[in-house]
Write a protein that holds these residues in place. Structure first.
Motif, short mmCIF file in Angstrom:
data_model
loop_
_atom_site.label_atom_id
_atom_site.label_comp_id
_atom_site.label_asym_id
_atom_site.label_seq_id
_atom_site.Cartn_x
_atom_site.Cartn_y
_atom_site.Cartn_z
N ARG A 77 0.89 -1.12 0.09
CA ARG A 77 -0.01 0.09 -0.30
C ARG A 77 0.87 1.25 0.05
O ARG A 77 1.80 1.59 0.73
CB ARG A 77 -0.93 -0.11 1.22
N LEU A 78 0.59 2.11 -0.90
CA LEU A 78 1.34 3.32 -1.14
C LEU A 78 0.42 4.57 -0.74
O LEU A 78 -0.54 4.42 -0.73
CB LEU A 78 1.78 3.43 -2.44
N HIS A 79 1.08 5.48 -0.36
CA HIS A 79 0.39 6.76 0.18
C HIS A 79 0.92 8.01 -0.63
O HIS A 79 2.24 7.96 -1.15
CB HIS A 79 0.62 7.32 1.45
N LEU A 80 0.08 8.89 -1.33
CA LEU A 80 0.48 10.05 -1.88
C LEU A 80 0.50 11.18 -1.22
O LEU A 80 -0.40 11.38 -0.49
CB LEU A 80 -0.28 10.21 -3.32
N ARG A 81 1.79 11.79 -1.11
CA ARG A 81 1.94 13.13 0.00
C ARG A 81 2.33 14.13 -0.82
O ARG A 81 2.90 14.28 -1.89
CB ARG A 81 2.73 12.77 1.08
N ASP A 82 2.24 15.44 -0.11
CA ASP A 82 2.69 16.66 -0.64
C ASP A 82 3.09 17.52 0.42
O ASP A 82 2.37 17.29 1.61
CB ASP A 82 1.80 17.20 -1.64
N ALA A 83 3.47 18.66 0.36
CA ALA A 83 3.94 19.39 1.37
C ALA A 83 2.61 20.27 1.93
O ALA A 83 2.79 20.94 3.22
CB ALA A 83 4.99 20.54 0.88
N SER A 84 1.68 20.30 1.37
CA SER A 84 0.61 21.09 1.93
C SER A 84 -0.35 20.21 2.83
O SER A 84 -1.42 20.68 3.26
CB SER A 84 -0.44 21.42 0.73
N GLY A 85 -0.01 18.92 3.10
CA GLY A 85 -0.82 18.01 4.14
C GLY A 85 -1.51 16.90 3.43
O GLY A 85 -2.33 16.34 4.07
N LEU A 86 -1.72 16.77 2.19
CA LEU A 86 -2.21 15.60 1.31
C LEU A 86 -1.52 14.32 1.91
O LEU A 86 -0.12 14.17 1.91
CB LEU A 86 -2.09 15.65 -0.17
N ASP A 87 -2.17 13.52 2.38
CA ASP A 87 -1.81 11.95 2.53
C ASP A 87 -2.99 11.14 2.27
O ASP A 87 -3.81 10.75 3.12
CB ASP A 87 -1.56 11.84 4.10
N LEU A 88 -3.09 10.58 1.01
CA LEU A 88 -3.97 9.59 0.53
C LEU A 88 -3.33 8.64 0.23
O LEU A 88 -2.33 8.15 -0.53
CB LEU A 88 -4.33 10.26 -1.05
N ALA A 89 -4.18 7.58 0.76
CA ALA A 89 -3.78 6.02 0.57
C ALA A 89 -4.23 5.59 -0.67
O ALA A 89 -5.50 6.03 -1.22
CB ALA A 89 -4.31 5.07 1.55
N ASP A 126 4.43 22.87 -11.22
CA ASP A 126 5.31 23.08 -10.33
C ASP A 126 4.99 22.46 -9.03
O ASP A 126 5.37 23.18 -7.98
CB ASP A 126 5.42 24.61 -9.86
N HIS A 127 4.08 21.55 -8.86
CA HIS A 127 3.60 20.83 -7.96
C HIS A 127 4.20 19.50 -7.51
O HIS A 127 4.23 18.68 -8.25
CB HIS A 127 2.26 20.73 -7.66
N HIS A 128 5.03 19.40 -6.41
CA HIS A 128 5.65 18.24 -5.99
C HIS A 128 5.00 17.43 -5.10
O HIS A 128 4.17 17.79 -4.12
CB HIS A 128 7.13 18.47 -5.17
N LEU A 129 4.94 15.97 -5.48
CA LEU A 129 4.25 15.02 -4.80
C LEU A 129 5.39 14.02 -4.51
O LEU A 129 6.35 13.62 -5.05
CB LEU A 129 3.05 14.29 -5.27
N GLU A 130 4.97 12.89 -3.41
CA GLU A 130 5.92 11.82 -3.32
C GLU A 130 5.16 10.55 -3.04
O GLU A 130 3.99 10.75 -2.23
CB GLU A 130 6.89 12.34 -2.10
N LEU A 131 5.49 9.54 -3.34
CA LEU A 131 4.89 8.14 -2.90
C LEU A 131 5.72 7.66 -1.75
O LEU A 131 7.01 7.34 -1.82
CB LEU A 131 4.90 7.38 -4.14
N VAL A 132 5.05 7.28 -0.78
CA VAL A 132 5.54 6.66 0.24
C VAL A 132 4.85 5.26 0.68
O VAL A 132 3.71 5.27 0.42
CB VAL A 132 5.57 7.59 1.62
N LYS A 133 5.81 4.61 1.49
CA LYS A 133 5.13 3.36 2.06
C LYS A 133 3.84 3.67 3.20
O LYS A 133 3.87 4.63 3.88
CB LYS A 133 6.00 2.53 2.56
N GLN A 134 2.89 2.66 3.36
CA GLN A 134 1.91 2.81 4.24
C GLN A 134 2.31 3.45 5.76
O GLN A 134 3.43 2.77 6.06
CB GLN A 134 1.28 1.63 4.44
N LEU A 135 1.91 4.45 6.01
CA LEU A 135 2.06 4.82 7.48
C LEU A 135 1.40 3.93 8.56
O LEU A 135 0.44 3.45 8.48
CB LEU A 135 1.81 6.33 7.81
#
Length: 263
Positions: free
Chosen positions: A158-170, A245-254
């Motif tokens: 399970r991955l999460h999509l995150r950004d600097a503005s607080g998005l944290d979406l599984a 110009d918007h940055h996002l990152e894929l991270v492992k499940q929190l």
């Protein structure tokens, strides 16, 4: 299309439907679910990308009762919205859109399950659609295979999509498609003038998430590689996306509880 979508939003918060639904299921949720179903079910036909004509929106019994006499009007508004959505996305509808609200006892109140399909078509058109469905499935698998050849680390989970503005979406594989862009009917709405209205998609294919650029103006970048419209890439934990110009990152499940994403 934006005006119609905004009208559905206004109905949810200001119009007569607010008195009917209160804080329960809103027309805006139905519209977004239907658009996502269109994206999931589209096929590559002989004349380009084609979209289904029948949209079944399954809702809880209590929600359908609340709709009452408004159901037909809401279905009509969503049908008109889908026609405009398809036109803006460059998707050809094989027949006129039909939207049906269906009672489903197994669905939790306040939620909707949407499915789009091709139905009631002339035999010759149906044969073309059947061939396009199979061809599209093979194309998606080929996209995945090509992406995997370019990227050896394909461990998913399970991955999460995150950004600097607080998005944290599984990222839920059952959702199949996650739409990203500036328009308010995306699943992830990015408020930047350098992000296109419909900028990119993450699509679950067999065993991994592929990112597709939707011919955006300022580009979709994966780990500083700019994607072309016909070159999807596999994303994994640690992948970095840039839409304009918007940055996002894929991270492992929190391990801690997560907030749902915007949009």
């Amino acid at each position: 299309m934006l005006a119609r979508f905004e009208r559905l939003m206004e109905q949810a918060v200001e119009g007569s439907l607010r008195r009917v639904f209160g804080t329960s299921l809103q027309p805006i949720q139905l519209a977004k679910a239907a658009a996502r179903a269109m994206e999931q079910a589209q096929v590559i036909g002989p004349r380009g990308p084609e979209a289904p004509n029948l949209y079944e929106l399954r809702v809880a019994s209590a929600d359908l009762v609340r709709f009452g006499d408004y159901a037909r009007g809401v279905s009509g508004e969503i049908g008109a919205y889908l026609r405009e959505y398809a036109r803006e996305r460059g998707l050809r509808l094989v027949a006129d859109v039909r939207v049906e609200l269906i009672e489903e006892s197994a669905i939790r109140p306040g939620t909707v399950r949407a499915k789009a399909r091709f139905e009631g078509l002339p035999a010759t058109v149906q044969r073309e659609v059947d061939a396009a469905v199979e061809g599209t499935r093979k194309l998606r698998l080929a996209d995945l295979a090509a992406a995997q050849r370019k990227q050896h680390d394909v461990t998913q989970g399970r991955l999460h999509l995150r950004d600097a503005s607080g998005l944290d979406l599984a990222l839920d594989p059952e959702a199949e498609v996650l739409r990203l862009g500036r328009a308010p009917d995306n699943d992830v709405v990015i408020a930047s003038k350098n992000v296109s209205r419909y900028h990119a998609q993450l699509r679950w294919v067999e065993s991994g998430w592929l990112v597709y650029d939707l011919t955006s103006t300022n580009g979709t970048w994966l780990d500083e590689h700019r994607l072309s419209a016909n070159e999807p890439r596999l994303v994994t934990a640690g992948s970095k996306l840039r839409l304009g110009d918007h940055h996002l990152e894929l991270v492992k499940q929190l391990r801690t509880p997560v907030r749902r994403g915007r949009g």
